[in-house]
Design a protein around this motif. Structure first.
Motif, PDB file in Angstrom:
ATOM      1  N   ASN A   1      27.360  36.070  28.710  1.00 19.27           N
ATOM      2  CA  ASN A   1      28.539  36.661  28.778  1.00 19.27           C
ATOM      3  C   ASN A   1      28.195  38.440  28.427  1.00 19.27           C
ATOM      4  N   PRO A   2      29.397  38.907  29.739  1.00 22.43           N
ATOM      5  CA  PRO A   2      28.807  40.403  29.872  1.00 22.43           C
ATOM      6  C   PRO A   2      29.778  41.726  29.317  1.00 22.43           C
ATOM      7  N   PHE A   3      30.463  40.790  27.833  1.00 19.29           N
ATOM      8  CA  PHE A   3      31.184  41.880  27.439  1.00 19.29           C
ATOM      9  C   PHE A   3      31.009  41.590  25.944  1.00 19.29           C
ATOM     10  N   ARG A   4      29.889  41.320  25.336  1.00 21.51           N
ATOM     11  CA  ARG A   4      29.496  41.404  24.170  1.00 21.51           C
ATOM     12  C   ARG A   4      30.200  42.098  23.127  1.00 21.51           C
ATOM     13  N   ILE A   5      31.175  42.319  23.146  1.00 17.73           N
ATOM     14  CA  ILE A   5      32.085  43.204  21.990  1.00 17.73           C
ATOM     15  C   ILE A   5      33.137  42.634  20.810  1.00 17.73           C
ATOM     16  N   GLY A   6      33.873  43.153  20.472  1.00 19.37           N
ATOM     17  CA  GLY A   6      34.601  43.465  19.576  1.00 19.37           C
ATOM     18  C   GLY A   6      34.705  41.197  18.918  1.00 19.37           C
ATOM     19  N   MET A   7      35.456  40.469  18.589  1.00 21.19           N
ATOM     20  CA  MET A   7      34.967  39.501  18.495  1.00 21.19           C
ATOM     21  C   MET A   7      34.368  38.288  18.687  1.00 21.19           C
ATOM     22  N   ASN A   8      34.146  38.851  20.163  1.00 19.00           N
ATOM     23  CA  ASN A   8      33.043  37.544  20.634  1.00 19.00           C
ATOM     24  C   ASN A   8      31.449  38.076  21.761  1.00 19.00           C
ATOM     25  N   THR A   9      31.024  37.601  20.732  1.00 13.97           N
ATOM     26  CA  THR A   9      29.722  37.888  20.478  1.00 13.97           C
ATOM     27  C   THR A   9      28.384  37.814  21.070  1.00 13.97           C
ATOM     28  N   SER A  10      28.898  36.195  21.505  1.00 15.22           N
ATOM     29  CA  SER A  10      28.331  35.380  21.571  1.00 15.22           C
ATOM     30  C   SER A  10      27.304  34.762  23.084  1.00 15.22           C
ATOM     31  N   THR A  11      26.302  34.599  23.528  1.00 16.72           N
ATOM     32  CA  THR A  11      25.471  35.149  24.381  1.00 16.72           C
ATOM     33  C   THR A  11      25.986  34.516  25.732  1.00 16.72           C
ATOM     34  N   THR A  12      26.765  33.404  25.617  1.00 14.73           N
ATOM     35  CA  THR A  12      26.727  32.930  26.677  1.00 14.73           C
ATOM     36  C   THR A  12      28.511  32.437  26.967  1.00 14.73           C
ATOM     37  N   VAL A  13      29.337  32.870  27.879  1.00 10.57           N
ATOM     38  CA  VAL A  13      30.650  31.532  27.947  1.00 10.57           C
ATOM     39  C   VAL A  13      30.987  31.141  28.781  1.00 10.57           C
ATOM     40  N   GLY A  14      32.180  30.996  29.084  1.00 18.37           N
ATOM     41  CA  GLY A  14      32.567  30.084  30.732  1.00 18.37           C
ATOM     42  C   GLY A  14      33.096  31.522  31.680  1.00 18.37           C
ATOM     43  N   TYR A  15      33.306  30.879  33.175  1.00 22.69           N
ATOM     44  CA  TYR A  15      33.245  31.857  34.183  1.00 22.69           C
ATOM     45  C   TYR A  15      33.944  31.089  34.887  1.00 22.69           C
ATOM     46  N   TYR A  16      35.370  31.843  35.148  1.00 19.83           N
ATOM     47  CA  TYR A  16      36.601  31.443  35.219  1.00 19.83           C
ATOM     48  C   TYR A  16      36.694  32.205  37.282  1.00 19.83           C
ATOM     49  N   GLU A  17      37.540  31.556  38.202  1.00 21.68           N
ATOM     50  CA  GLU A  17      37.336  32.627  39.168  1.00 21.68           C
ATOM     51  C   GLU A  17      37.873  31.708  39.841  1.00 21.68           C
ATOM     52  N   LYS A  18      39.533  32.414  40.113  1.00 23.45           N
ATOM     53  CA  LYS A  18      40.516  31.914  40.691  1.00 23.45           C
ATOM     54  C   LYS A  18      40.090  32.221  42.464  1.00 23.45           C
ATOM     55  N   ARG A  19      40.072  31.761  43.229  1.00 26.95           N
ATOM     56  CA  ARG A  19      40.205  31.722  44.514  1.00 26.95           C
ATOM     57  C   ARG A  19      41.184  31.485  45.434  1.00 26.95           C
ATOM     58  N   SER A  20      40.195  32.526  45.963  1.00 27.74           N
ATOM     59  CA  SER A  20      41.139  33.466  47.603  1.00 27.74           C
ATOM     60  C   SER A  20      41.549  32.058  48.427  1.00 27.74           C
ATOM     61  N   GLY A  21      43.582  32.636  49.142  1.00 25.29           N
ATOM     62  CA  GLY A  21      43.184  32.517  50.190  1.00 25.29           C
ATOM     63  C   GLY A  21      44.483  30.677  49.579  1.00 25.29           C
ATOM     64  N   ASN A  22      44.958  30.021  50.692  1.00 26.51           N
ATOM     65  CA  ASN A  22      45.690  29.002  50.077  1.00 26.51           C
ATOM     66  C   ASN A  22      45.073  27.804  49.415  1.00 26.51           C
ATOM     67  N   ASP A  23      43.590  27.298  49.542  1.00 24.32           N
ATOM     68  CA  ASP A  23      43.208  26.521  49.097  1.00 24.32           C
ATOM     69  C   ASP A  23      42.896  26.729  47.202  1.00 24.32           C
ATOM     70  N   GLY A  24      42.853  28.302  46.957  1.00 28.77           N
ATOM     71  CA  GLY A  24      43.456  28.176  45.412  1.00 28.77           C
ATOM     72  C   GLY A  24      44.261  28.695  45.136  1.00 28.77           C
ATOM     73  N   GLN A  25      45.397  28.207  46.276  1.00 27.57           N
ATOM     74  CA  GLN A  25      46.969  28.922  45.089  1.00 27.57           C
ATOM     75  C   GLN A  25      46.891  27.892  43.714  1.00 27.57           C
ATOM     76  N   TYR A  26      47.261  26.885  43.672  1.00 27.72           N
ATOM     77  CA  TYR A  26      47.243  25.864  42.607  1.00 27.72           C
ATOM     78  C   TYR A  26      45.246  25.289  41.772  1.00 27.72           C
ATOM     79  N   GLY A  27      44.424  26.293  41.976  1.00 25.74           N
ATOM     80  CA  GLY A  27      43.464  25.885  41.299  1.00 25.74           C
ATOM     81  C   GLY A  27      43.346  25.779  39.739  1.00 25.74           C
ATOM     82  N   ASN A  28      42.549  25.243  38.842  1.00 28.21           N
ATOM     83  CA  ASN A  28      42.389  24.823  37.468  1.00 28.21           C
ATOM     84  C   ASN A  28      41.455  24.570  36.890  1.00 28.21           C
ATOM     85  N   MET A  29      41.242  23.896  36.038  1.00 33.42           N
ATOM     86  CA  MET A  29      39.847  22.774  35.585  1.00 33.42           C
ATOM     87  C   MET A  29      40.510  22.009  34.462  1.00 33.42           C
ATOM     88  N   ASN A  30      39.888  21.389  34.483  1.00 30.49           N
ATOM     89  CA  ASN A  30      40.887  19.973  33.831  1.00 30.49           C
ATOM     90  C   ASN A  30      40.410  18.565  33.244  1.00 30.49           C
TER      91      ASN A  30
END
Length: 470
Positions: A333-362
């Motif tokens: 967790n790069p921002f252990r502040i406020g309501m969330n001081t968890s040690t670990t979190v989920g990292y979500y990166e939207k890709r650039s380019g055409n491949d990433g236009q409809y990217g999602n996790m499911n």
């Protein structure tokens, strides 16, 4: 009686004479070799059709040398003073012979012309599956598989699946698409395209057959050529159908080569490129004309109240899939502040380019969601102001979908999207997505999480935590 001395003397003179004789001989007289470096003019060979099949050629080396290497111009090679090569297809082939001597090597070429194609020599099973074989004098006719999801589709060039779009059943009924017939015949490998006067064309390529430029995909008045042939080839393990003379299959994209993704006697799935848009790959599903697919009713999943939680630790509690985006769990967790001081979190990166236009996790569950019992999804998110929100959107969307619809699941989905205000960025916030208004829906078994918006090629980085659907 000869003395021992005279016998020895005679033997010496005989041996010396033999040595002088051998030394005066050229190597070509001893072993058929050329002592000096050979020239291409010395490389000679004959090419003669066999008496039983004019498409099989007998080659004979008439040059001196101790090794003959053949390149038959059809992808085959051989070694030896004589060799045979098969040429199923009509055409002109350049044959090269290389001879090797103790002085070096040299090559020469000769053209071989094959007058007619001999379909009986084409042994790849794809030829028979496409055409019905040599005994089918009229060939086999194929049509677009219009009742199937994805009978027309498109995705990124780097994929082997139409990730961006799949046409729904009968979606193109008014576009002059479903009455097209494509016939493959083994007789002279003739290909016939019957379009009833109109061809459905890709908007970016339609001008190639006299269609308009701009706007949506048009139905173009077009008369197909009648001198078309077809061929199946293989390259790096993939098989391709190639249509001659700029011919094509049903949907015009400016290309004539189609990768065979799957092929049976009744069904075919093809992939091709897009002449005007290098980043796109298109897909076509076809069936044999007259084929009626057996109806298999879908297996209906049981209804169940969702009970899902995920704190995005290193251990999976929910097995999310990442579609054209980058996801990591157990991310520090790069921002252990406020309501969330968890040690670990989920990292979500939207890709650039055409491949990433409809990217999602499911995730797709083994049951359908009983929204009368559980209908609220909660998620903590951190929307970093370091993203360029003039391009990527500060948006978080949750979608519920019916996975049985495959790539067309978006057509019946329910979606709740939230745009995060500037005042709520750069801090952890908790969002709630209330699907109680859709409690009567009983088809959904898939959850989609999407950050950064869709339909644009711009990247973004986000953090998520404490997913709850319970």
């Amino acid at each position: 009686m000869k003395t021992l001395k005279s016998t020895i003397k005679t033997s010496i003179w005989v041996s010396l004479g033999l040595m002088l004789t051998l030394g005066s001989c050229k190597k070509s007289e001893i072993g058929g070799e050329i002592g000096a470096t050979p020239t291409s003019a010395q490389v000679q060979f004959t090419a003669t059709p066999t008496s039983t099949n004019a498409n099989i050629i007998q080659f004979t080396n008439t040059s001196p040398g101790f090794k003959a290497i053949w390149d038959f111009g059809n992808g085959a090679t051989a070694e030896g003073s004589t060799a045979q090569a098969s040429y199923p297809l009509a055409g002109t082939y350049t044959v090269k012979l290389t001879i090797v001597t103790d002085g070096g090597y040299a090559s020469s070429t000769k053209t071989v012309t094959i007058a007619t194609t001999n379909p009986a020599m084409l042994t790849d099973p794809a030829f028979n599956l496409l055409s019905g074989g040599l005994t089918n004098a009229t060939g086999k006719t194929w049509v677009i598989d219009q009742t199937q999801v994805g009978h027309l589709g498109v995705g990124p060039i780097g994929s082997q699946f139409p990730d961006w779009y799949q046409a729904g059943p009968n979606e193109k009924a008014t576009d002059g698409f479903y009455d097209d017939e494509m016939t493959f015949n083994m007789n002279a490998l003739k290909y016939t395209y019957a379009n009833n006067g109109n061809t459905f064309a890709n908007a970016s390529n339609a001008a190639g057959i006299g269609g308009p430029t701009g706007g949506g995909d048009p139905s173009v008045a077009y008369t197909p050529a009648t001198n078309l042939t077809w061929l199946v080839t293989e390259n790096n393990g993939a098989k391709y159908i190639t249509i001659s003379n700029n011919g094509f299959i049903a949907y015009y994209l400016g290309v004539s080569q189609y990768q065979i993704l799957s092929l049976t006697a009744d069904e075919m799935w093809l992939r091709c490129l897009d002449k005007a848009n290098a980043g796109n790959a298109w897909y076509l599903k076809l069936i044999r004309k007259g084929y009626v697919r057996p109806v298999v009713p879908p297996v209906q999943k049981p209804m169940q109240a969702a009970n899902l939680t995920d704190a995005f630790t290193a251990t999976n509690s929910v097995a999310w899939g990442a579609e054209n985006m980058d996801f990591s769990r157990g991310y520090t967790n790069p921002f252990r502040i406020g309501m969330n001081t968890s040690t670990t979190v989920g990292y979500y990166e939207k890709r650039s380019g055409n491949d990433g236009q409809y990217g999602n996790m499911n995730i797709t569950m083994p049951y359908r969601f009983d929204l009368t019992a559980k209908n609220k999804i909660r998620l903590k998110v951190f929307i970093s102001g370091a993203n360029d929100f003039t391009k990527v959107e500060p948006k978080v969307a949750i979608k519920l979908q019916n996975s049985l619809l495959g790539g067309n699941a978006w057509q019946t989905q329910i979606e709740i999207a939230k745009v995060i205000a500037v005042s709520e960025q750069n801090k952890w916030i908790q969002l709630e997505f209330d699907f109680s208004a859709s409690a009567a829906q009983t088809l959904y078994d898939k959850i989609v999480i999407q950050l950064g918006g869709e339909g644009h090629p711009h990247p973004g980085i986000f953090y998520i935590d404490d997913f709850e659907f319970n």
